[in-house]
Scaffold this active site. Sequence first.
Site, short mmCIF file in Angstrom:
data_model
loop_
_atom_site.label_atom_id
_atom_site.label_comp_id
_atom_site.label_asym_id
_atom_site.label_seq_id
_atom_site.Cartn_x
_atom_site.Cartn_y
_atom_site.Cartn_z
N CYS A 1 0.80 -1.22 0.00
CA CYS A 1 0.00 0.00 0.00
C CYS A 1 0.84 1.28 0.00
CB CYS A 1 -0.95 0.00 1.20
SG CYS A 1 -1.91 -1.52 1.35
N HIS B 1 -3.75 8.17 5.27
CA HIS B 1 -3.82 6.83 4.68
C HIS B 1 -5.13 6.16 5.07
CE1 HIS B 1 -2.51 3.02 3.05
NE2 HIS B 1 -2.71 2.41 4.21
N HIS C 1 -9.81 1.13 -1.04
CA HIS C 1 -8.35 1.14 -0.98
C HIS C 1 -7.79 0.59 -2.28
CE1 HIS C 1 -4.32 1.01 0.16
NE2 HIS C 1 -4.36 0.34 1.30
#
Length: 400
Positions: free
Chosen positions: A155, A293, A327
Amino acid sequence: MGAVSPFGTGVESLMRGLAAGESGVRPMAALREISGLVPTIAGTVPDCDEKSIPRKFRRSMSPMSIYATLAAREAVAMAGLDEATLTDAGTGLCLGSTVGSVQAMQAFFARYLDGLSIEGTKATEFFKIMNHSCATNLAQFFGITGRVVAPSAACSTGCQSIGLAAEAVAIGRQEVMLCGGADELHPLTVGTFDVIEAASTGYNEVAEQTPRPFDRDRDGIVCAEGAGLLVLESLDHALARNATILAEISGFASTSDPSNLASPSDEAIARCMSRALDDAGVSPAEVDYVNAHATGTRLGDAAESAAIASLLGAGPKVSSLKGHLGHTMAASGGIETIATISMINIGLVFPTRNLLDIATDCVGLSHVLETEKWPITTALKNSFALGGINTSIVLRRYDD
């Protein structure tokens, strides 16, 4: 800048969806076919014009390379880069994904394991499976002859790619860098987070109500896909060709947290952000906005909230865009950086979608609950990954 997201192809589609407060999360039929898998929703990319890519390039591309190519083509056009600049050794590429194409891997092993045979395997399959698939396909498409780097940090990949590209320009190794991240969705991606109990499972029938970053009722990540690409160049190079400068990357840090593979540490996150600010020569008090995030997990959102509060206090506005997009994995750093740069230029901050009741372990921040006018000179973009790979980028409004 160029983007492919759950809102469609193009930066305009991305920003229109964010401005309208829409959700790119929707039911995914393929997930219902997997035994034992609980989540059935995802942020999938709508149909895109993949046939606009010539077949000689497209035949070695999986969906994530197609997304990356469409996004990069938009970024290159917006930047006004000509073929001579793209093919010059002074132009490089830094683009990563989480892994190679899982779709291509599945197709290969389905044939291989059924009789231990490689008959029927196309020569182009390996170019979809290798870990630097996106980077090498893009380099072939544009004829890039400078350095090509393919970071893989889950990520954190998109943000790390941007930061490494900025460093390559800053130290004079490249004049121009095309950079960012891309990923494609596969049921195994969703399954990974389901197995480690980090996936959202309670909103399958109301997909648009999850993920819920910072919210009391958050229950995990919603996986998504896409690509976010940016063109970076040295200031002298940009001024010499009279380019429109959208923002300045003034700081970058990527640090490791060896304390735990899966559980984030607020101290480690704060250390990463602090190093990025030090690299930029910016004090915590100068930060106007933090693009968090925050994925909607219990542990991750709480740790990031504590880190922001301890380092920056309640001064900067804070929001996560994953409530809109899900995401997008390796693409998230690129897509969300593009959105942050756009917010800098339009003087607005977009809220955290689905944040209705701020959790007690996420208080102490100036959460954005609705679109606000807010002048941004300095923004901090965070991306964190499993394995303790933390990344922060400092973006500043450009003023000549």
